[in-house]
Design a protein around this motif. Structure first.
Motif, PDB file in Angstrom:
ATOM      1  N   ILE A   1     -29.481  38.367 -80.209  1.00 45.59           N
ATOM      2  CA  ILE A   1     -29.797  39.523 -79.373  1.00 45.59           C
ATOM      3  C   ILE A   1     -30.035  40.773 -80.204  1.00 45.59           C
ATOM      4  O   ILE A   1     -30.656  41.722 -79.730  1.00 45.59           O
ATOM      5  CB  ILE A   1     -28.693  39.767 -78.326  1.00 45.59           C
ATOM      6  CG1 ILE A   1     -27.354  40.083 -78.983  1.00 45.59           C
ATOM      7  CG2 ILE A   1     -28.563  38.576 -77.401  1.00 45.59           C
ATOM      8  CD1 ILE A   1     -26.255  40.388 -77.981  1.00 45.59           C
TER       9      ILE A   1
ATOM     10  N   SER B   1     -27.718  31.912 -75.108  1.00 45.11           N
ATOM     11  CA  SER B   1     -28.462  32.962 -75.807  1.00 45.11           C
ATOM     12  C   SER B   1     -29.629  32.434 -76.617  1.00 45.11           C
ATOM     13  O   SER B   1     -30.461  33.224 -77.077  1.00 45.11           O
ATOM     14  CB  SER B   1     -27.520  33.737 -76.739  1.00 45.11           C
ATOM     15  OG  SER B   1     -27.069  32.914 -77.805  1.00 45.11           O
TER      16      SER B   1
ATOM     17  N   LEU C   1     -22.276  32.558 -67.924  1.00 43.75           N
ATOM     18  CA  LEU C   1     -21.994  33.825 -68.584  1.00 43.75           C
ATOM     19  C   LEU C   1     -20.855  34.576 -67.891  1.00 43.75           C
ATOM     20  O   LEU C   1     -19.995  35.168 -68.550  1.00 43.75           O
ATOM     21  CB  LEU C   1     -23.251  34.698 -68.609  1.00 43.75           C
ATOM     22  CG  LEU C   1     -24.343  34.269 -69.594  1.00 43.75           C
ATOM     23  CD1 LEU C   1     -25.571  35.159 -69.441  1.00 43.75           C
ATOM     24  CD2 LEU C   1     -23.841  34.316 -71.026  1.00 43.75           C
TER      25      LEU C   1
ATOM     26  N   ILE D   1     -27.539  38.486 -70.396  1.00 48.37           N
ATOM     27  CA  ILE D   1     -26.476  38.878 -71.323  1.00 48.37           C
ATOM     28  C   ILE D   1     -26.247  40.383 -71.271  1.00 48.37           C
ATOM     29  O   ILE D   1     -25.106  40.853 -71.290  1.00 48.37           O
ATOM     30  CB  ILE D   1     -26.833  38.425 -72.753  1.00 48.37           C
ATOM     31  CG1 ILE D   1     -26.862  36.890 -72.818  1.00 48.37           C
ATOM     32  CG2 ILE D   1     -25.865  38.991 -73.773  1.00 48.37           C
ATOM     33  CD1 ILE D   1     -27.336  36.343 -74.145  1.00 48.37           C
TER      34      ILE D   1
ATOM     35  N   GLU E   1     -34.606  33.277 -75.121  1.00 50.38           N
ATOM     36  CA  GLU E   1     -34.847  34.719 -75.101  1.00 50.38           C
ATOM     37  C   GLU E   1     -34.890  35.270 -73.680  1.00 50.38           C
ATOM     38  O   GLU E   1     -34.565  36.442 -73.455  1.00 50.38           O
ATOM     39  CB  GLU E   1     -36.150  35.028 -75.833  1.00 50.38           C
ATOM     40  CG  GLU E   1     -36.344  36.481 -76.162  1.00 50.38           C
ATOM     41  CD  GLU E   1     -37.539  36.714 -77.066  1.00 50.38           C
ATOM     42  OE1 GLU E   1     -37.952  37.881 -77.204  1.00 50.38           O
ATOM     43  OE2 GLU E   1     -38.060  35.735 -77.641  1.00 50.38           O
TER      44      GLU E   1
ATOM     45  N   ARG F   1     -34.677  30.160 -81.829  1.00 50.27           N
ATOM     46  CA  ARG F   1     -33.373  30.745 -82.150  1.00 50.27           C
ATOM     47  C   ARG F   1     -32.422  29.642 -82.589  1.00 50.27           C
ATOM     48  O   ARG F   1     -32.027  28.785 -81.794  1.00 50.27           O
ATOM     49  CB  ARG F   1     -32.815  31.483 -80.930  1.00 50.27           C
ATOM     50  CG  ARG F   1     -33.574  32.767 -80.591  1.00 50.27           C
ATOM     51  CD  ARG F   1     -32.922  33.503 -79.438  1.00 50.27           C
ATOM     52  NE  ARG F   1     -33.468  34.842 -79.259  1.00 50.27           N
ATOM     53  CZ  ARG F   1     -33.006  35.735 -78.393  1.00 50.27           C
ATOM     54  NH1 ARG F   1     -31.979  35.423 -77.607  1.00 50.27           N
ATOM     55  NH2 ARG F   1     -33.547  36.929 -78.295  1.00 50.27           N
TER      56      ARG F   1
ATOM     57  N   THR G   1     -24.822  34.302 -81.566  1.00 51.06           N
ATOM     58  CA  THR G   1     -25.317  34.971 -80.357  1.00 51.06           C
ATOM     59  C   THR G   1     -25.678  36.417 -80.649  1.00 51.06           C
ATOM     60  O   THR G   1     -26.742  36.906 -80.237  1.00 51.06           O
ATOM     61  CB  THR G   1     -24.249  34.914 -79.254  1.00 51.06           C
ATOM     62  OG1 THR G   1     -23.966  33.552 -78.941  1.00 51.06           O
ATOM     63  CG2 THR G   1     -24.736  35.616 -77.997  1.00 51.06           C
TER      64      THR G   1
ATOM     65  N   ASN H   1     -32.902  34.761 -71.422  1.00 52.56           N
ATOM     66  CA  ASN H   1     -31.545  35.047 -70.951  1.00 52.56           C
ATOM     67  C   ASN H   1     -30.985  36.359 -71.511  1.00 52.56           C
ATOM     68  O   ASN H   1     -29.853  36.725 -71.196  1.00 52.56           O
ATOM     69  CB  ASN H   1     -30.601  33.901 -71.319  1.00 52.56           C
ATOM     70  CG  ASN H   1     -30.845  32.663 -70.479  1.00 52.56           C
ATOM     71  OD1 ASN H   1     -31.287  32.753 -69.333  1.00 52.56           O
ATOM     72  ND2 ASN H   1     -30.570  31.498 -71.043  1.00 52.56           N
ATOM     73  N   ASP H   2     -31.767  37.053 -72.329  1.00 54.06           N
ATOM     74  CA  ASP H   2     -31.285  38.312 -72.892  1.00 54.06           C
ATOM     75  C   ASP H   2     -30.928  39.318 -71.803  1.00 54.06           C
ATOM     76  O   ASP H   2     -29.955  40.063 -71.926  1.00 54.06           O
ATOM     77  CB  ASP H   2     -32.342  38.910 -73.827  1.00 54.06           C
ATOM     78  CG  ASP H   2     -32.399  38.195 -75.165  1.00 54.06           C
ATOM     79  OD1 ASP H   2     -31.614  37.240 -75.360  1.00 54.06           O
ATOM     80  OD2 ASP H   2     -33.224  38.571 -76.012  1.00 54.06           O
TER      81      ASP H   2
END
Length: 865
Positions: free
Chosen positions: A403, A359, A332, A368, A362, A53, A399, A364-365
């Motif tokens: 996502i 972000s 976050l 979020i 992945e 990313r 970001t 951490n999706d």
């Protein structure tokens, strides 16, 4: 003697002769795939998924030094702690003030400082007020000497935030300057709590006074429990003081002060301060995260979110310090509160960077999503100023782009208005670019992120519907026009259009925007050797011209359209000759190999040519174009269907459409025998789609006597008869068309008896006739030609075939029986049209002929369908 009706049917139209019907019905459109001129389908260009990313992927045209970084660090020190009010977008240079000697007591009364008149421009007023505020803070910290020193015996009132300042034995409390001794006495007699404003971190509670409450200095509330000293009237002030007040209370300052929200002291001390205390003392990450959640709820309950309440700087300083903990979950939660407090400038940029950094992973999706960070990010895009925060928007959009590639976010993003927000920003960028007359690099970087996000969103039907409702496609075309030099932006929008034009309603919407054709031609000419962009532009053109005759005409009328396609064909034909199969680095070799890059462009390009050839004004022009036809034939000659299936099939389909036009200067007609030779290898292949395309070309070419001779000499007719038994409706239709053209020549009618041709034709009539009147009509015409000199039905067709024909034709001519199939109304109309105009006359005459020359030995059974 032949009857008048027989004479009309004696000379039948050759196969694929254009219909005499003036008005094209909807049913005929449905059956377009059966017509001689067919649109060609193909797969959308493959886009590999990026493993890492980043703001810009490995295929980006931007060099590392010319693009914003995707890797960086964000610490507490990155933030500006003096963010009690929104930071101006303009930074002023520090003022250089020379210290002055204290004035003598005798001259103090007469001293009148000279101040400039307030500027008329409100923006200038705000900048001057901000500069003055920073100057006063700097002076209070010892960075600068004041322009004038107050005498110890004097006490002056100045409206400002509640602060305590130590300088030359002077203390300022609640806007009142007092001597040090008086300040200590005042503090002892008035148990006030001091408000921290972020500017006096070096001045501790112990340095100011002793014996006060043990609550940390920067958490104490300001004011006298909500009671403030009344402001002195202007009549009681000296002229000097009045001028200072006028300067301090400029228009910009008054506007900001009037919008500030007074804090409920009880709520602040009982609900907010304890949480801030816990945040400073707690070491367990989970407990700190829970405290952050509690803090957010409390701020929301107390109406303290936003940038208009006075304790905001205390909150922000505490939150900024916790960034250094390094926990993604905690960061976050901190970012969500910081964004809710409406930070601006550098702090908005840093908090967007902080979220962007998290972000990039992945994993951490889920974090979020659980913390609803998406809503906070969309609010930034919705409410903040684009031009003043372009870099912050860049990382915010980065970001959202990341996502948006996760299907779990798709519905949520669209439901929260992401499509409308992004298109609104794109419109702003278009307007700003038009006004400035230049494409700003930062705007280009931001457009890359926005268009990449839209590319992910358009997978949703709801997103596509929203784009159509707000007329987004012309705006995206405008972006391509203005940023035609930015390959990344153009490629992303081409990917959006590649997806959108795969759907009919979106395809119609783009085709109706007449400027898109010239735009796509310009892109092809500019990036002719950039396969990833060109292949998508050509794919889009193929979609636009697939089912829209007006689109075919508009594109062909654009200046240089056919030469551009020819140049592109020539470029990638040469590239394909010198390249093998090409896969991206690191890609696994798929089980069904993807076409090489150059080959993929040729696949999409031949499809465009095939679609354009459907237009009666364009097809003959292409058929007479020696270079285009030459490249098509060279491709067909050099490629094997086993290795390049789609390219060979598309090329053959293009030749089929071009062979439809019987014009004098047609290169296809001039080289028809050579084409027939090339088609033989397709007929003997194991690829049914390739066989079908080859048979279709023979159906057009077999209207020529030389080709009919070639078919008989090469025994191609036997192959056509064998295909009648393939039980494949389209193949039977095309093979029957070739046999129909052969039976126009009386000398070749006998070939139908080879290989059981008559029986197979009757079987096709029985199997497909009840639902396919076009095929039934072809069979009847072929049998009519074959039986022209009939004397006995049994000797001509055979007993079994003759009896079956009588039964079938009798049942088919029963209109009530024939039209009561399980069809929708449109198909019923279609069947009725062909039954009346094409099938019935031929079938009736054939039935009459058979009855006339047939001896009935037993009753005919009525077949069941």
């Amino acid at each position: 003697m032949l009857s008048p009706n027989d004479k009309k049917l004696e000379k039948l139209d050759p196969f694929y002769r254009p219909s005499l019907s003036k008005q094209k019905t909807s049913a005929e459109i449905i059956s377009e795939a059966r017509n001689a001129l067919r649109a060609v389908r193909t797969q959308r260009p493959f886009t590999p998924r990026e493993d890492l990313r980043k703001l810009f992927g490995p295929a980006s045209s931007r060099t590392p030094e010319n693009r914003p970084p995707s890797s960086f660090s964000v610490h507490a020190s990155s933030f500006e702690f003096s963010d009690s009010r929104p930071i101006s977008g303009t930074r002023l240079s520090p003022l250089e003030l020379k210290p002055k000697a204290p004035a003598s007591p005798a001259t103090v009364e007469d001293f009148c400082p000279s101040f400039p008149k307030p500027p008329v421009d409100p923006a200038k007023i705000r900048r001057i007020s901000s500069a003055r505020a920073r100057l006063f803070r700097a002076a209070s910290q010892g960075a600068l000497l004041p322009a004038r020193t107050l005498l110890p015996t004097q006490s002056k009132r100045v409206e400002s935030e509640e602060t305590v300042t130590t300088r030359d034995s002077v203390v300022k409390i609640n806007g009142i300057y007092l001597t040090e001794s008086k300040a200590i006495g005042h503090l002892k007699s008035h148990p006030l709590q001091l408000t921290y404003d972020g500017d006096f971190s070096k001045i501790t509670e112990q340095e100011m006074f002793k014996g006060a409450t043990s609550l940390p200095f920067h958490l104490r509330s300001g004011g006298d429990q909500g009671k403030r000293r009344p402001r002195a009237s202007s009549s009681s002030r000296s002229p000097d003081r009045l001028k200072l007040d006028i300067r301090a209370d400029s228009k910009a300052d008054l506007q900001e002060k009037n919008t500030e929200i007074e804090v409920d002291e009880v709520f602040w001390n009982t609900r907010i301060v304890p949480i801030l205390h816990d945040l400073e003392k707690e070491e367990n990450i989970e407990m700190v995260c829970a405290a952050c959640t509690q803090l957010h709820h409390a701020l929301e309950e107390g109406n303290m979110l936003g940038n208009k309440f006075k304790r905001r700087s205390i909150l922000l300083k505490t939150l900024y310090k916790l960034v250094d903990v390094g926990s993604d979950l905690l960061s976050l939660k901190l970012a969500k509160i910081i964004l809710a407090l409406k930070v601006s400038g550098k702090n908005l940029l840093n908090v967007c960077k902080l979220i962007f950094k998290i972000s990039r992973s992945e994993k951490n999706d889920s974090l979020i999503r659980n913390d609803s960070i998406l809503e906070s990010l969309l609010e930034v895009l919705r409410s903040e100023d684009l031009q003043a925060n372009t870099e912050a928007f860049l990382y915010c959009m980065g970001t959202i782009k990341f996502i948006s590639g996760n299907p779990e976010f798709l519905h949520e993003m669209i439901g929260k208005g992401a499509v409308e927000i992004l298109m609104n920003l794109i419109v702003q960028v278009n307007e700003n670019t038009k006004e400035s007359g230049t494409c700003l690099p930062n705007s280009g970087h931001l457009l890359v992120q926005m268009t990449a996000t839209l590319r992910n969103l358009v997978d949703s039907p709801l997103a596509r519907s929203k784009l159509l409702s707000i007329n987004a496609l012309p705006e995206l075309c405008t972006v391509m026009e203005q940023y035609i030099g930015d390959k990344d932006v153009c490629t992303n929008i081409a990917r959006i259009f590649s997806k959108l034009t795969s759907y009919h309603d979106c395809c119609v919407a783009l085709a109706s925007y007449s400027r898109c054709y010239a735009l796509f031609l310009n892109l092809i000419n500019k990036y002719q050797k950039k396969q990833d962009l060109v292949v998508r532009i050509v794919f889009i053109l193929g979609n636009l011209t697939a089912k829209n005759n007006q689109a075919r005409e508009q594109f062909s009328k654009e200046k240089g359209s056919i030469p551009t396609l020819l140049s592109l064909f020539h470029t990638f034909y040469k590239l394909d000759l010198h390249s093998g199969k090409c896969w991206g680095e690191g890609d696994e070799r798929p089980k069904a190999p993807r076409p090489a890059q150059a080959e993929d462009v040729l696949i999409k390009l031949t499809r465009v040519l095939a679609n354009l050839a459907i237009h009666p004004g364009v097809g003959p022009v292409i058929a007479a174009h020696s270079h285009i036809v030459g490249l098509l034939l060279a491709t067909l000659e050099s490629k094997s269907i086993d290795d390049c299936e789609e390219l060979v099939i598309n090329t053959t389909a293009t030749i089929n459409n071009l062979s439809y036009y019987q014009v004098k200067n047609s290169i296809i007609q001039d080289r028809k025998l050579y084409i027939a030779e090339l088609l033989l290898k397709l007929l003997v292949s194991n690829n049914m789609d390739g066989i079908l395309e080859a048979v279709r070309v023979f159906g057009n070419l077999s209207q020529d006597h030389d080709i009919c001779d070639f078919i008989v000499q090469k025994n191609v007719h036997k192959f056509m008869i064998a295909l009648l038994g393939a039980k494949h409706q389209d193949i039977c239709f095309s093979a029957c068309g070739v046999l129909l053209n052969l039976t126009v020549d009386r000398d070749k009618r006998v070939i139908l008896k080879e290989g059981g041709g008559i029986k197979k034709l009757v079987d096709c009539l029985r199997d497909f006739g009840p639902t396919d009147w076009q095929l039934a009509c072809l069979v009847c015409k072929t049998l009519w030609n074959f039986s022209e000199n009939i004397t006995n039905a049994s000797s001509c067709f055979g007993d079994e075939a003759a009896n079956t024909l009588l039964a079938l034709l009798s049942s088919f001519l029963d209109e009530e029986l024939a039209l009561n199939g399980s069809f929708d109304q449109d198909l019923k109309n279609y069947h009725k049209l062909h039954w009346e105009t094409e099938f019935r006359p031929v079938a009736q005459q054939l039935l009459n002929r058979i009855k006339k020359h047939h001896t009935f030995l037993e009753p005919l059974p009525i077949p069941s369908f």
